[in-house]
Design a protein around this motif. Structure first.
Motif, PDB file in Angstrom:
ATOM      1  N   LEU A 138      -6.223  11.451   0.203  1.00 23.14           N
ATOM      2  CA  LEU A 138      -6.638  10.264  -0.326  1.00 23.14           C
ATOM      3  C   LEU A 138      -6.098   9.043  -0.221  1.00 23.14           C
ATOM      4  N   LEU A 139      -4.628   9.186  -0.179  1.00 19.32           N
ATOM      5  CA  LEU A 139      -3.775   8.009  -0.141  1.00 19.32           C
ATOM      6  C   LEU A 139      -3.881   7.444   1.653  1.00 19.32           C
ATOM      7  N   ASP A 140      -4.230   8.603   2.400  1.00 25.04           N
ATOM      8  CA  ASP A 140      -4.246   8.048   3.707  1.00 25.04           C
ATOM      9  C   ASP A 140      -5.617   7.002   4.180  1.00 25.04           C
ATOM     10  N   ARG A 141      -6.587   7.236   3.237  1.00 26.75           N
ATOM     11  CA  ARG A 141      -7.898   6.517   3.350  1.00 26.75           C
ATOM     12  C   ARG A 141      -7.759   4.976   2.958  1.00 26.75           C
ATOM     13  N   MET A 142      -6.571   4.835   2.279  1.00 25.23           N
ATOM     14  CA  MET A 142      -6.390   3.462   1.341  1.00 25.23           C
ATOM     15  C   MET A 142      -5.197   2.558   1.991  1.00 25.23           C
ATOM     16  N   GLU A 143      -5.396   1.407   2.000  1.00 19.87           N
ATOM     17  CA  GLU A 143      -4.284   0.449   2.350  1.00 19.87           C
ATOM     18  C   GLU A 143      -3.650  -0.027   1.191  1.00 19.87           C
ATOM     19  N   VAL A 144      -2.317   0.554   1.143  1.00 22.97           N
ATOM     20  CA  VAL A 144      -1.585   0.363  -0.213  1.00 22.97           C
ATOM     21  C   VAL A 144      -0.907  -1.034  -0.204  1.00 22.97           C
ATOM     22  N   ALA A 176     -13.358  14.898  -4.021  1.00 23.19           N
ATOM     23  CA  ALA A 176     -14.661  14.327  -3.936  1.00 23.19           C
ATOM     24  C   ALA A 176     -14.546  12.908  -3.783  1.00 23.19           C
ATOM     25  N   LEU A 177     -13.275  12.236  -4.057  1.00 24.41           N
ATOM     26  CA  LEU A 177     -13.246  10.910  -3.760  1.00 24.41           C
ATOM     27  C   LEU A 177     -13.283  10.443  -2.438  1.00 24.41           C
ATOM     28  N   LEU A 178     -12.784  11.626  -1.412  1.00 24.57           N
ATOM     29  CA  LEU A 178     -12.490  11.425  -0.011  1.00 24.57           C
ATOM     30  C   LEU A 178     -13.700  10.746   0.577  1.00 24.57           C
ATOM     31  N   GLU A 179     -14.783  11.392   0.454  1.00 27.96           N
ATOM     32  CA  GLU A 179     -15.995  10.792   1.045  1.00 27.96           C
ATOM     33  C   GLU A 179     -16.509   9.614   0.693  1.00 27.96           C
ATOM     34  N   VAL A 180     -16.122   8.959  -0.466  1.00 24.52           N
ATOM     35  CA  VAL A 180     -16.260   7.721  -1.007  1.00 24.52           C
ATOM     36  C   VAL A 180     -15.476   6.801  -0.616  1.00 24.52           C
ATOM     37  N   LEU A 181     -14.376   6.896  -0.353  1.00 27.53           N
ATOM     38  CA  LEU A 181     -13.018   6.086  -0.052  1.00 27.53           C
ATOM     39  C   LEU A 181     -12.903   6.322   1.505  1.00 27.53           C
ATOM     40  N   GLY A 230       2.854   8.489  -5.897  1.00 26.03           N
ATOM     41  CA  GLY A 230       3.381   9.649  -5.778  1.00 26.03           C
ATOM     42  C   GLY A 230       2.606  10.958  -6.231  1.00 26.03           C
ATOM     43  N   SER A 231       1.605  10.616  -7.234  1.00 22.81           N
ATOM     44  CA  SER A 231       0.669  11.502  -7.588  1.00 22.81           C
ATOM     45  C   SER A 231      -0.682  11.325  -7.237  1.00 22.81           C
ATOM     46  N   ILE A 232      -0.816  10.634  -5.990  1.00 20.93           N
ATOM     47  CA  ILE A 232      -2.049  10.554  -5.468  1.00 20.93           C
ATOM     48  C   ILE A 232      -1.978  11.615  -4.299  1.00 20.93           C
ATOM     49  N   PRO A 233      -3.061  12.512  -4.013  1.00 25.74           N
ATOM     50  CA  PRO A 233      -3.133  13.400  -2.936  1.00 25.74           C
ATOM     51  C   PRO A 233      -2.866  12.593  -1.558  1.00 25.74           C
ATOM     52  N   ALA A 234      -2.205  13.284  -0.650  1.00 27.27           N
ATOM     53  CA  ALA A 234      -1.883  12.510   0.483  1.00 27.27           C
ATOM     54  C   ALA A 234      -3.111  12.371   1.437  1.00 27.27           C
ATOM     55  N   ILE A 281     -10.420  -0.438   1.749  1.00 26.32           N
ATOM     56  CA  ILE A 281     -10.279   0.068   0.711  1.00 26.32           C
ATOM     57  C   ILE A 281      -8.808  -0.185   0.319  1.00 26.32           C
ATOM     58  N   LEU A 282      -8.652  -1.112  -0.603  1.00 27.35           N
ATOM     59  CA  LEU A 282      -7.287  -1.700  -0.927  1.00 27.35           C
ATOM     60  C   LEU A 282      -6.849  -0.693  -2.240  1.00 27.35           C
ATOM     61  N   CYS A 283      -5.666  -0.483  -2.090  1.00 29.31           N
ATOM     62  CA  CYS A 283      -4.954   0.406  -3.347  1.00 29.31           C
ATOM     63  C   CYS A 283      -3.813  -0.357  -3.750  1.00 29.31           C
ATOM     64  N   LEU A 284      -4.104  -1.102  -5.118  1.00 28.86           N
ATOM     65  CA  LEU A 284      -2.955  -1.950  -5.629  1.00 28.86           C
ATOM     66  C   LEU A 284      -2.035  -1.409  -6.358  1.00 28.86           C
ATOM     67  N   VAL A 285      -0.920  -1.209  -6.049  1.00 27.90           N
ATOM     68  CA  VAL A 285       0.161  -0.315  -6.540  1.00 27.90           C
ATOM     69  C   VAL A 285       1.177  -1.110  -7.324  1.00 27.90           C
ATOM     70  N   GLY A 286       1.536  -1.022  -8.700  1.00 28.33           N
ATOM     71  CA  GLY A 286       2.219  -1.636  -9.414  1.00 28.33           C
ATOM     72  C   GLY A 286       2.558  -0.999 -10.814  1.00 28.33           C
ATOM     73  N   PRO A 287       3.441  -1.959 -11.451  1.00 28.23           N
ATOM     74  CA  PRO A 287       3.674  -1.195 -12.910  1.00 28.23           C
ATOM     75  C   PRO A 287       2.480  -1.884 -13.731  1.00 28.23           C
ATOM     76  N   PRO A 288       2.418  -1.571 -15.002  1.00 25.64           N
ATOM     77  CA  PRO A 288       1.345  -2.022 -15.945  1.00 25.64           C
ATOM     78  C   PRO A 288       1.590  -3.338 -16.019  1.00 25.64           C
TER      79      PRO A 288
END
Length: 786
Positions: free
Chosen positions: A487-493, A444-449, A481-485, A356-363
Motif C-alpha cells: 500500500l505504501l508503494d502506491r503513495m508518494e510520501v 482492499a485499498l490497493l485497488e483504490v490507491l 511503519g504500520s502501513i503495509p509495504a 496519491i499523496l501521503c502526508l506523514v507527520g505528528p499530530p
C-alpha cells in the motif's frame, strides 16, 4: 379650474354621501338608501320638488360621515322615484343634471344640507377646435378597443355614444357606462375644462386597456394550461385503467422510465449500460409483492445518484492556488510545491491521472487542513473518510447484493456525497487500518490507491466499475511503519516533521489567535496579546511538534478573557508576561538544556516518536559488584541490544579508552532511561548509551550542550538512523547547541530550515571515537582519546 363656459348658480340643497358609487350628469341610476339622514334628505327633496346633491364618500366604511369624509364635487340630481323596501331601506331612482360643488355645510341634522355651486353650460357655446376633435377621436378609438377586450360591456354602448358631439356630455356618458375606480371617476367629475376632461378619460381608458390586455394574456395562458392538464389527466386515467388490468402501477412505470433516462444520460460503456438496463427491465417485470424489489430499487437509486460523468471544471490558476496555500498554511514549503507541481501539470494536460499523496507527520501539524486547502486551490469538492479502526473490508468494497441489508462501501458513499468524479478525497489516519476475520481493508485499498487500477474500481454492491482515476487522493498518517509495504508503494510520501519555534509563533499570530477570538464571540480589539507572550506559551506551556496543544492554550486564555469582559464589564483585556500565569498556571516545561551542568555518566540522546522528536537523558551508574548489567526504563528489545553492543565494544577496546580491562568482573553497570512508564524502542540510542557508559567508567563528564543520535556496531562504527529532522527540531526546542549525527545522515539536513541550522553546530560522525572527542570534556586526567 377653467370655468369660462359655465354659468354658476348658488343653491341650498340636501346632500347624500354615496358609498362605493359615483354619479355623473346625464346618468340615470337607482340605488338603495338605508341611513336615516339620507332618507330624510330624499324626503326633503321630494317634498320641495327640488334637486339633491350626491357626493361620493372617500371611505365607504364610515357610517356617519362628516364634511371631511366625502368629496366636495359631486352631481346635482333629480329624484325621479322612491320606493320603500322591507327592512327600512329605500330604493331611489335619480337622474344626474349637472356638476355641483359644496361651498359649506349648513347643517347636519336631521339631514345634511349644503350651500353649493351648480355649474351649467350651453353645448352650443363650446368652442371645438381641431385639438378637441382629435381628442374626441382618440376617446372613441379607446372606447372601441376597451369594448373589444371587455366582454362585460355591450358593443351597443359604442353606438349609443357615437353621435354625441358635446365633449362634456360624451365623457360623462362614457364614464357612466364603464366601471372605473372611484378615484378615477372623481378625477373626471372634478375636471371642469372639457379638453382636460377628454385627456383625463384618455389616460384612464389606456390604463384600463393595458390591464385588460394583461388579463386576457393570463386568461389565455390559464385556459391553455387547463386544456393541457385536462388532456393529460384524461390520458393518465386511461393509462391507469389499462395498467390496473395488467396488474401494474402508473407510478412504477414513471419510475422505470426515469431510471432508463438517467442511465442513458450517463453515456457509460455499452456493455455496462446494457447490464443496468436489464436490471431496470427486471424491476419492471417484478411483482409488487416480490421481496427483491426493494433491494433492486435501492441498487438503481445508488446507480443514478453517482457522479458517472459530472466533473468540477475550474479555471486553473497557479498564482491563485499559491496564494490560497500561503494564506491557509505557514511554512510546509515541500508540500505546497508538490501541490503546485500537480496544478501546473494539470493545466498542461488533461490526461494525467490523479496523484496519491501521503502526508506523514505528528499530530497537529495540519495534515487534514492541507487536504482541504488543496480542494480550495483546485476549486474541487472535498470529502473525508477516516480509516482509524476500520477492520471490515466491506467498509471499503461494500457488501454483495446477495445479503439482506447490503450497502455500498464508504468509497462509493463518499463519491456520492462529493457529487463529482474528480473531488479531493482524504483518507485520514491510513496507518490506523487494522484487519481481522472480516478481511483486510488495507489490501482492499490497493485497488483504490493504484493509479493504474482505480480507473475501474468495482464495489461489491454496484458490480459495475466506477472511474476513480481523476480523484485527487490524499492520505494522512503519523508513521509509515504500520502501513503495509504494497500500500505504501502506491503513495508518494511527503513528510511534515513539525514546526520550529518561530513557525509556531507565526501560526499562532496569523491563524490560531484570530480564529479563537472569533469563535468566542470577541473582536481583536477586545484581547491584546503580544508576540513575546506567544513565544512564552510555545516555550513554557507546550512541548509538541504540531500546534494542537498551542491552540488549546490560546483557547483557554481567550475563554478566561471573555469571562472577565462579561463579569467586569470591560472592553479590553491585556495579557502580558506578568499575568500569564493567572491564565495558564505555572509553566509546565522548561526551555533550556536537558542537563544544567556537565555530568559523569549522563548523555543526551535524540529519539523519534509518532508525535515528533524528543530528547532523552541516558544515565549510567557504576557500582561494585559481580559484573551484572541492568537495563531499566521500559526499554524495547532493540534498545537492549544496542546497550549490549555498546558494552561489547567497550570491553574490546578498554585499553584504548583508558578503562580497566577487567571492569566487567567486579563492577555492575546500571543503564537507565528516565520516564520509565513510557515504552521506548528504536535503533538510534547505541551511540548515546556507549558515550554514557564510557563517561561513567572513565570518570569523564559529558558536555551538557551536546545531543547525539546513531547506532553503534561491535567494531565502533556509527550507523545512520531515521527521523533526523524531527530529532533536530526537538534539540532546537531544548536549546541544545551541538548535535552529533551519523556521517551518512548528512544529506537529511537538507530538510531542516536554514534558521535552525544556523543556531546549531552539526558534527558528522563515522565512528565512536569521533563521538567521544566531541562529547566528553577533554583535559580530564582519566580520559585522553588516542
Amino acid at each position: 379650474m377653467e370655468k369660462n363656459n359655465y354659468e354658476i348658480h348658488k343653491k341650498t340643497l340636501p346632500l347624500i354621501p354615496l358609498r362605493g358609487i359615483s354619479i355623473f350628469p346625464f346618468m340615470v341610476i337607482h340605488f338603495d338608501v338605508g341611513r336615516e339622514k339620507s332618507i330624510n334628505a330624499l324626503e326633503k327633496a321630494m317634498l320641495d320638488e327640488s334637486s339633491i346633491l350626491l357626493c361620493t364618500q372617500i371611505d365607504p366604511k364610515i357610517d356617519n360621515p362628516k364634511e371631511e369624509d366625502f368629496y366636495s364635487v359631486g352631481t346635482i340630481s333629480k329624484v325621479k322615484q322612491m320606493l320603500k323596501l322591507p327592512g327600512g331601506n329605500t330604493r331611489v331612482l335619480v337622474e344626474g343634471l349637472s356638476r355641483g360643488k359644496v361651498i359649506k355645510i349648513l347643517k347636519e341634522e336631521p339631514f345634511i344640507e349644503a350651500e353649493a355651486e351648480e355649474y351649467i353650460y350651453d353645448p352650443l357655446e363650446i368652442k371645438k377646435d381641431k385639438t378637441m376633435e382629435a381628442a374626441i377621436r382618440l376617446i372613441m378609438a379607446d372606447l372601441d378597443e376597451y369594448i373589444s377586450l371587455n366582454n362585460k360591456i355591450s358593443p351597443e354602448v359604442f353606438m349609443a355614444v357615437s353621435d354625441i358631439e358635446d365633449p362634456g356630455r360624451l365623457v360623462d356618458i362614457i364614464a357612466s357606462y364603464l366601471v372605473f375606480k372611484i378615484e378615477d371617476n372623481q378625477r373626471l367629475l372634478e375636471t371642469f375644462d372639457f379638453y382636460e376632461r377628454l385627456e383625463t378619460l384618455h389616460g384612464i381608458l389606456n390604463e384600463e386597456i393595458e390591464l385588460l390586455r394583461i388579463e386576457d394574456k393570463i386568461d389565455q395562458r390559464v385556459k391553455k394550461q387547463m386544456n393541457k392538464v385536462q388532456k393529460e389527466y384524461y390520458l393518465k386515467e386511461q393509462m391507469k385503467a389499462i395498467q390496473r388490468e395488467l396488474g401494474q402501477d402508473a407510478e412504477s412505470e414513471e419510475e422505470i422510465e426515469e431510471y432508463r433516462e438517467k442511465i442513458k444520460e450517463f453515456h457509460m460503456d455499452k456493455d455496462i449500460e446494457e447490464r443496468l438496463l436489464k436490471e431496470v427491465d427486471r424491476l419492471n417485470q417484478m411483482s409488487p409483492n416480490s421481496p427483491e424489489i426493494g433491494m433492486l430499487r435501492t441498487y438503481l437509486d445508488w446507480i443514478i445518484e453517482l457522479p458517472w460523468n459530472l466533473e468540477s471544471t475550474a479555471n486553473i490558476d497557479i498564482k491563485r492556488s499559491r496564494e490560497i496555500l500561503d494564506e491557509d498554511h505557514f511554512g510546509l514549503e515541500d508540500v505546497k510545491e508538490r501541490i503546485l507541481e500537480f496544478i501546473a501539470l494539470k493545466k498542461l494536460t488533461s490526461t494525467m491521472k490523479g496523484p496519491i499523496l501521503c502526508l506523514v507527520g505528528p499530530p497537529g501539524v495540519g495534515k487534514t487542513s492541507i487536504a482541504k486547502s488543496i480542494s480550495k486551490a483546485l476549486d474541487r469538492n472535498f470529502v473525508r473518510m477516516s480509516l482509524g479502526g476500520v477492520r471490515d473490508e466491506a467498509e471499503i468494497r461494500g457488501h454483495r447484493r446477495t445479503y439482506i441489508g447490503s450497502m455500498p462501501g464508504r468509497i462509493i458513499d463518499s463519491m456520492k456525497k462529493a457529487g463529482t468524479k474528480n473531488p479531493v478525497f482524504l483518507f485520514d489516519e491510513i496507518d490506523k487500518v487494522s484487519s481481522d476475520y472480516r478481511g483486510d481493508p488495507a489490501s482492499a485499498l490497493l485497488e483504490v490507491l493504484d493509479p493504474e487500477q482505480n480507473v475501474d474500481f468495482t464495489d461489491h454492491f454496484l458490480e459495475v466499475p466506477l472511474d476513480l482515476s481523476k480523484v485527487f487522493f490524499v492520505t494522512t498518517a503519523n508513521t509509515i511503519g504500520s502501513i503495509p509495504a504494497p500500500l505504501l508503494d502506491r503513495m508518494e510520501v511527503i513528510r511534515i516533521s513539525g514546526y520550529t519555534e518561530e513557525e509556531k509563533i507565526q501560526i499562532a499570530l496569523r491563524y490560531l489567535l484570530p480564529k479563537q477570538i472569533k469563535e468566542h464571540g470577541l473582536e481583536e480589539k477586545n484581547v491584546q496579546i503580544s508576540k513575546d507572550l506567544i513565544k512564552d506559551i510555545v516555550s513554557f506551556y507546550t512541548r509538541e511538534a504540531g500546534v494542537r496543544n498551542l491552540e488549546r492554550e490560546i483557547a483557554s486564555i481567550i475563554r478566561k478573557a471573555a469571562k472577565r469582559i462579561v463579569e467586569e464589564e470591560i472592553d479590553v483585556v491585556r495579557i502580558n508576561r506578568g499575568n500569564l500565569s493567572n491564565y495558564l498556571g505555572a509553566p509546565r516545561f522548561r526551555y533550556d538544556l536537558v542537563e544544567k551542568e556537565n555530568q559523569i555518566g549522563v548523555a543526551t540522546g535524540l529519539a523519534w516518536t509518532e508525535v515528533g522528536g524528543e530528547t532523552l537523558s541516558i544515565e549510567v551508574n557504576i557500582v561494585k559488584g559481580t559484573g551484572k548489567i541492568q537495563l531499566t526504563g521500559k526499554l524495547g528489545d532493540v534498545m537492549k541490544e544496542s546497550a549490549m553492543a555498546a558494552i561489547s565494544y567497550i570491553r574490546a577496546n578498554a585499553s584504548m579508552l583508558h578503562i580497566e580491562a577487567d571492569f566487567y568482573k567486579d563492577m555492575d553497570i546500571h543503564i537507565h532511561v528516565p520516564e520509565g512508564a513510557i515504552p521506548k524502542d528504536g535503533p538510534s540510542a547505541g551511540v548515546t548509551m556507549a558515550t554514557a557508559v564510557i563517561s561513567a567508567l572513565s570518570n569523564s563528564p559529558v558536555n551538557k550542550d551536546v545531543a547525539m543520535t546513531g547506532e553503534i556496531t561491535l567494531r565502533g562504527r556509527v550507523l545512520p538512523v531515521g527521523g533526523i529532522k524531527e530529532k533536530v527540531l526537538a534539540a532546537h526546542r531544548m536549546g541544545i547547541g551541538k548535535i552529533l549525527i551519523p556521517y551518512e545522515n548528512k544529506r537529511d539536513l537538507e530538510e531542516v530550515s536554514e534558521k535552525v541550522k544556523k543556531k546549531i553546530d552539526f558534527k558528522f560522525m563515522k565512528n565512536i571515537n569521533e563521538v567521544l572527542d566531541e562529547a566528553l570534556i577533554k583535559g580530564n586526567e582519566k580520559y585522553e582519546n588516542n
